[in-house]
Design an enzyme around this catalytic site. Structure first.
Site, PDB file in Angstrom:
ATOM      1  N   GLY A  44       2.065   4.980   0.071  1.00 19.17           N
ATOM      2  CA  GLY A  44       1.506   6.199   1.435  1.00 19.17           C
ATOM      3  C   GLY A  44       0.582   6.307   2.080  1.00 19.17           C
ATOM      4  O   GLY A  44       0.205   6.708   2.889  1.00 19.17           O
ATOM      5  N   ALA A  45       1.218   4.995   3.052  1.00 23.73           N
ATOM      6  CA  ALA A  45       0.365   4.869   4.702  1.00 23.73           C
ATOM      7  C   ALA A  45       0.942   4.164   5.369  1.00 23.73           C
ATOM      8  O   ALA A  45       0.784   4.529   6.380  1.00 23.73           O
ATOM      9  CB  ALA A  45      -0.230   3.181   3.735  1.00 23.73           C
ATOM     10  N   GLY A  46       2.614   4.368   5.538  1.00 22.88           N
ATOM     11  CA  GLY A  46       3.086   5.017   6.522  1.00 22.88           C
ATOM     12  C   GLY A  46       4.331   3.499   6.374  1.00 22.88           C
ATOM     13  O   GLY A  46       4.812   2.700   7.342  1.00 22.88           O
ATOM     14  N   LEU A  47       3.970   2.325   5.874  1.00 21.57           N
ATOM     15  CA  LEU A  47       4.531   1.188   5.591  1.00 21.57           C
ATOM     16  C   LEU A  47       5.609   1.416   4.625  1.00 21.57           C
ATOM     17  O   LEU A  47       6.812   0.537   4.284  1.00 21.57           O
ATOM     18  CB  LEU A  47       3.414   0.264   4.723  1.00 21.57           C
ATOM     19  CG  LEU A  47       2.541   0.078   5.519  1.00 21.57           C
ATOM     20  CD1 LEU A  47       1.499  -1.153   5.077  1.00 21.57           C
ATOM     21  CD2 LEU A  47       2.838  -0.808   7.374  1.00 21.57           C
ATOM     22  N   GLY A  48       6.693   2.737   4.651  1.00 20.59           N
ATOM     23  CA  GLY A  48       8.012   3.165   4.071  1.00 20.59           C
ATOM     24  C   GLY A  48       7.847   2.660   2.503  1.00 20.59           C
ATOM     25  O   GLY A  48       8.517   1.605   2.455  1.00 20.59           O
ATOM     26  N   SER A  55       7.587   5.069  -0.048  1.00 19.07           N
ATOM     27  CA  SER A  55       9.182   6.048  -0.766  1.00 19.07           C
ATOM     28  C   SER A  55      10.450   5.181  -0.251  1.00 19.07           C
ATOM     29  O   SER A  55      11.356   5.391  -1.343  1.00 19.07           O
ATOM     30  CB  SER A  55       8.501   7.724  -0.525  1.00 19.07           C
ATOM     31  OG  SER A  55       9.480   7.264   1.540  1.00 19.07           O
ATOM     32  N   ASP A 104      13.963   4.210   7.717  1.00 17.83           N
ATOM     33  CA  ASP A 104      12.946   3.730   6.648  1.00 17.83           C
ATOM     34  C   ASP A 104      13.863   2.983   5.750  1.00 17.83           C
ATOM     35  O   ASP A 104      13.582   1.807   5.877  1.00 17.83           O
ATOM     36  CB  ASP A 104      12.020   4.762   6.035  1.00 17.83           C
ATOM     37  CG  ASP A 104      10.442   4.968   6.508  1.00 17.83           C
ATOM     38  OD1 ASP A 104      10.817   5.160   8.023  1.00 17.83           O
ATOM     39  OD2 ASP A 104       9.933   4.981   6.601  1.00 17.83           O
ATOM     40  N   PRO A 111       0.575  -1.315  -0.049  1.00 14.84           N
ATOM     41  CA  PRO A 111      -0.155   0.289  -0.070  1.00 14.84           C
ATOM     42  C   PRO A 111       1.240   1.515   0.037  1.00 14.84           C
ATOM     43  O   PRO A 111       1.753   1.706   1.073  1.00 14.84           O
ATOM     44  CB  PRO A 111      -0.747  -0.207   1.077  1.00 14.84           C
ATOM     45  CG  PRO A 111      -0.739  -1.553   1.488  1.00 14.84           C
ATOM     46  CD  PRO A 111       0.815  -2.352   0.814  1.00 14.84           C
TER      47      PRO A 111
HETATM   48  O1  PMV Z   1       6.960   7.523   5.920  1.00 14.75           O
HETATM   49  P1  PMV Z   1       6.354   6.752   7.192  1.00 14.75           P
HETATM   50  O2  PMV Z   1       5.086   7.153   7.157  1.00 14.75           O
HETATM   51  O3  PMV Z   1       7.230   5.845   7.001  1.00 14.75           O
HETATM   52  O4  PMV Z   1       7.389   7.690   8.744  1.00 14.75           O
HETATM   53  C1  PMV Z   1       8.272   7.983   8.602  1.00 14.75           C
HETATM   54  C2  PMV Z   1       8.828   7.940   9.887  1.00 14.75           C
HETATM   55  C3  PMV Z   1       9.056   9.175  10.714  1.00 14.75           C
HETATM   56  O5  PMV Z   1       9.373   8.819  12.100  1.00 14.75           O
HETATM   57  C4  PMV Z   1       7.947   9.743   9.816  1.00 14.75           C
HETATM   58  C5  PMV Z   1      10.390  10.014   9.743  1.00 14.75           C
HETATM   59  C6  PMV Z   1      11.681   9.899   9.362  1.00 14.75           C
HETATM   60  O6  PMV Z   1      12.686  10.379   8.661  1.00 14.75           O
HETATM   61  O7  PMV Z   1      12.033   9.016  10.262  1.00 14.75           O
END
Ligand code: PMV
Length: 312
Positions: free
Chosen positions: A97-101, A103, A150, A95
């Protein structure tokens, strides 16, 4: 998954960038506190082959702004290795843009593909070393000033302790199993991180207290992981969630989802990644499969995974 498909030559092949979940310490890690993150079996594949010039074929479904950012990031990374004549095509099985890295997974997959195309005679380990700075360079285009947790987790494909740019592999004597669920759409990591920075600059003492407490929680969690104490680990996830909530990084969607994971039997649950309006949440389970069935029947998108420990 290994760096390269065994059937590939370095002139063509498939490179993998893993997705990740942050178990502890998101956001605080940007301010120099430790984080614990694990790699997911899901990720992004970069198929590459010789071409007339260095180019990226982006996956479907990106808007104009996302597309421009991706091309800019890829261009910067490709310049680092002298623009090898290769065409890279991305395929996302994660998925976005969900916080699962996602990018970081895109960055790592592209960086590995570029390293392999530019240095075909080298071994896997050397490619990984070359890919790391390129992946960070892409992450900087996406996020501004990322902590590095990430892309380090995506590259190493393991459970990591991460602090101030240094990563260390963690082991667990107990199976570390999660249910990962989606709790609504969220805004970009960059904007969530920037908004928190504004609040931190306005009230530095208050934020330092909360970050320090998250840091303590992450350190205790490391001990719990290494001792295989899942009950304590779950408790600490709940505490970390409370602290993220105090930092205003949760939302109605996330709170409801986290509570649903707990009532479904999670030993502990929290948001993972940047949080904000929505995104991914994680619950720690001894056996996540039963809860996965129940939540799916309720229409909640979720999947079970194991981050570390013995596999049955
Ligand atoms: O982009 P995400 O949702 O996987 O989160 C990144 C993690 C943060 O701690 C919010 C930002 C970072 O640079 O560590």
């Amino acid at each position: 998954m290994s760096l390269v498909d065994p059937a590939s030559s370095a002139h063509s092949g498939v490179a993998f960038g893993a997705g990740k979940v942050i178990l502890f310490g998101e956001h605080a890690v940007v301010y120099g506190y430790p984080a614990i993150a694990g790699a997911l079996p899901l990720g992004v594949q970069a198929h590459f082959e010789r071409a007339e010039r260095c180019q990226l074929l982006a996956p479907q479904g990106l808007n104009e702004k996302q597309l421009a950012l991706l091309q800019q990031a890829f261009g910067k990374a490709a310049e680092v290795v002298g623009l090898p004549k290769v065409c890279v095509r991305l395929e996302a099985r994660l998925p976005m843009g969900a916080g699962l890295g996602s990018s970081a997974a895109v960055s790592v997959a592209c960086a590995k593909a570029l390293a392999m195309a530019a240095f075909p005679g080298e071994e896997g380990g050397a490619w990984l070393e070359r890919a790391a700075p390129m992946a960070l360079c892409m992450e900087r285009v996406f996020h501004g000033n990322p902590s590095g947790v990430d892309h380090s987790t995506s590259l190493r494909e393991t459970l990591l302790w991460f602090c101030k740019g240094q990563a260390e592999k963690l082991s667990s004597p107990a199976p570390l199993k999660l249910l990962v669920a989606m709790a609504g759409k969220r805004s970009s990591t960059k904007s969530t991180v920037e908004k928190l920075r504004e609040r931190q600059e306005k009230w530095p003492k208050h934020h330092a207290r909360l970050f320090e407490e998250i840091g303590r929680c992450t350190e205790e969690a490391r001990g719990a992981i290494e001792a295989g104490d899942l009950a304590l680990l779950g408790e600490l996830m709940n505490v970390n969630q409370g602290l993220l909530s105090a930092l205003q990084l949760d939302s109605e969607n996330l709170t409801r989802g986290v509570h649903r994971l707990r009532t479904a039997g999670a030993l502990g649950a929290k948001l993972t990644g940047a949080g904000g309006d929505g995104g991914a949440i994680i619950g720690l389970f001894e056996n996540p499969e039963a809860a996965e069935k129940v939540l799916r029947a309720e229409g909640i998108e979720c999947f079970a995974c194991q981050l570390a420990g013995p596999r049955s």
